[in-house]
Design a protein around this motif. Structure first.
Motif, PDB file in Angstrom:
ATOM      1  N   GLU A 193      22.187  13.977   3.988  1.00  0.00           N
ATOM      2  CA  GLU A 193      22.713  12.636   4.241  1.00  0.00           C
ATOM      3  C   GLU A 193      21.832  11.902   5.261  1.00  0.00           C
ATOM      4  N   LYS A 194      21.437  12.597   6.324  1.00  0.00           N
ATOM      5  CA  LYS A 194      20.586  11.986   7.354  1.00  0.00           C
ATOM      6  C   LYS A 194      19.208  11.658   6.796  1.00  0.00           C
ATOM      7  N   LEU A 195      18.636  12.573   6.005  1.00  0.00           N
ATOM      8  CA  LEU A 195      17.331  12.319   5.393  1.00  0.00           C
ATOM      9  C   LEU A 195      17.390  11.117   4.461  1.00  0.00           C
ATOM     10  N   ALA A 196      18.464  11.018   3.667  1.00  0.00           N
ATOM     11  CA  ALA A 196      18.626   9.893   2.744  1.00  0.00           C
ATOM     12  C   ALA A 196      18.759   8.581   3.518  1.00  0.00           C
ATOM     13  N   ALA A 197      19.492   8.587   4.622  1.00  0.00           N
ATOM     14  CA  ALA A 197      19.654   7.375   5.427  1.00  0.00           C
ATOM     15  C   ALA A 197      18.322   6.936   6.031  1.00  0.00           C
ATOM     16  N   LYS A 210      16.231   3.537   5.084  1.00  0.00           N
ATOM     17  CA  LYS A 210      15.772   2.611   6.130  1.00  0.00           C
ATOM     18  C   LYS A 210      14.289   2.285   5.931  1.00  0.00           C
ATOM     19  N   ASN A 211      13.489   3.308   5.630  1.00  0.00           N
ATOM     20  CA  ASN A 211      12.057   3.106   5.400  1.00  0.00           C
ATOM     21  C   ASN A 211      11.794   2.290   4.139  1.00  0.00           C
ATOM     22  N   PRO A 258       0.801  -1.221   0.000  1.00  0.00           N
ATOM     23  CA  PRO A 258       0.000   0.000   0.000  1.00  0.00           C
ATOM     24  C   PRO A 258       0.840   1.279   0.000  1.00  0.00           C
ATOM     25  N   HIS A 259       2.149   1.153  -0.217  1.00  0.00           N
ATOM     26  CA  HIS A 259       3.043   2.310  -0.170  1.00  0.00           C
ATOM     27  C   HIS A 259       3.002   3.081  -1.484  1.00  0.00           C
ATOM     28  N   GLY A 278      10.177  -3.006   1.886  1.00  0.00           N
ATOM     29  CA  GLY A 278      10.411  -4.063   0.912  1.00  0.00           C
ATOM     30  C   GLY A 278      10.438  -3.625  -0.544  1.00  0.00           C
ATOM     31  N   PHE A 279      10.947  -2.438  -0.832  1.00  0.00           N
ATOM     32  CA  PHE A 279      10.958  -1.951  -2.213  1.00  0.00           C
ATOM     33  C   PHE A 279      11.886  -2.747  -3.136  1.00  0.00           C
TER      34      PHE A 279
END
Length: 135
Positions: free
Chosen positions: A107-111, A115-116, A26-27, A121-122
């Motif tokens: 960098e933090k936003l990308a990490a 993680k998400n 549903p993502h 499961g992309f």
């Protein structure tokens, strides 16, 4: 962005004209697009985005580096829902502009995003999508 790199590898790598949409209900679908222009350091660039109601939430642009192993280095962040558009690395005239604090934030936003994407499961969704015959 190990998840995006895993998807790129399964797709045969970066190339001009690359455009992938990874459906994973549903993502919100993930879109990976090879940019026509190089990044600020002259390396191949990718736009990675998720769109909700035709608005980016978020979009990030990365340079694809290969030295020391494949890696993605951010230089742009956009979130249409929040009204944010930021360049942490860019070319202004003939000058390379690097904004350290903003780059660290990107960098933090990308990490966190990686993680998400991994938890959702992309990479596995892309593998399943490629195995499904198209009509």
């Amino acid at each position: 962005m190990k998840t995006v790199l895993a998807i790129l590898k399964k797709a045969g790598g970066w190339h001009h004209g690359l455009y992938l949409t990874v459906e994973n209900p549903p993502h919100v679908a993930l879109v990976i697009d090879a940019m026509d222009e190089s990044g600020p350091c002259g390396l191949p660039a990718l736009s990675v985005a998720q769109y909700a109601d035709a608005l980016a939430k978020p979009e990030m642009c990365f340079e694809l580096g290969l030295a020391g192993g494949a890696h993605l280095t951010p230089f742009y962040y956009r979130d249409d829902h929040a009204g944010v558009e930021q360049f942490s690395r860019t070319i202004d005239g003939e000058n390379y502009v690097f904004i350290r604090d903003l780059y660290d934030e990107h960098e933090k936003l990308a990490a966190l995003w990686d993680k998400n994407l991994r938890a959702q499961g992309f990479a596995e969704a892309f593998a399943r999508q490629r195995q499904t015959p198209r009509a």
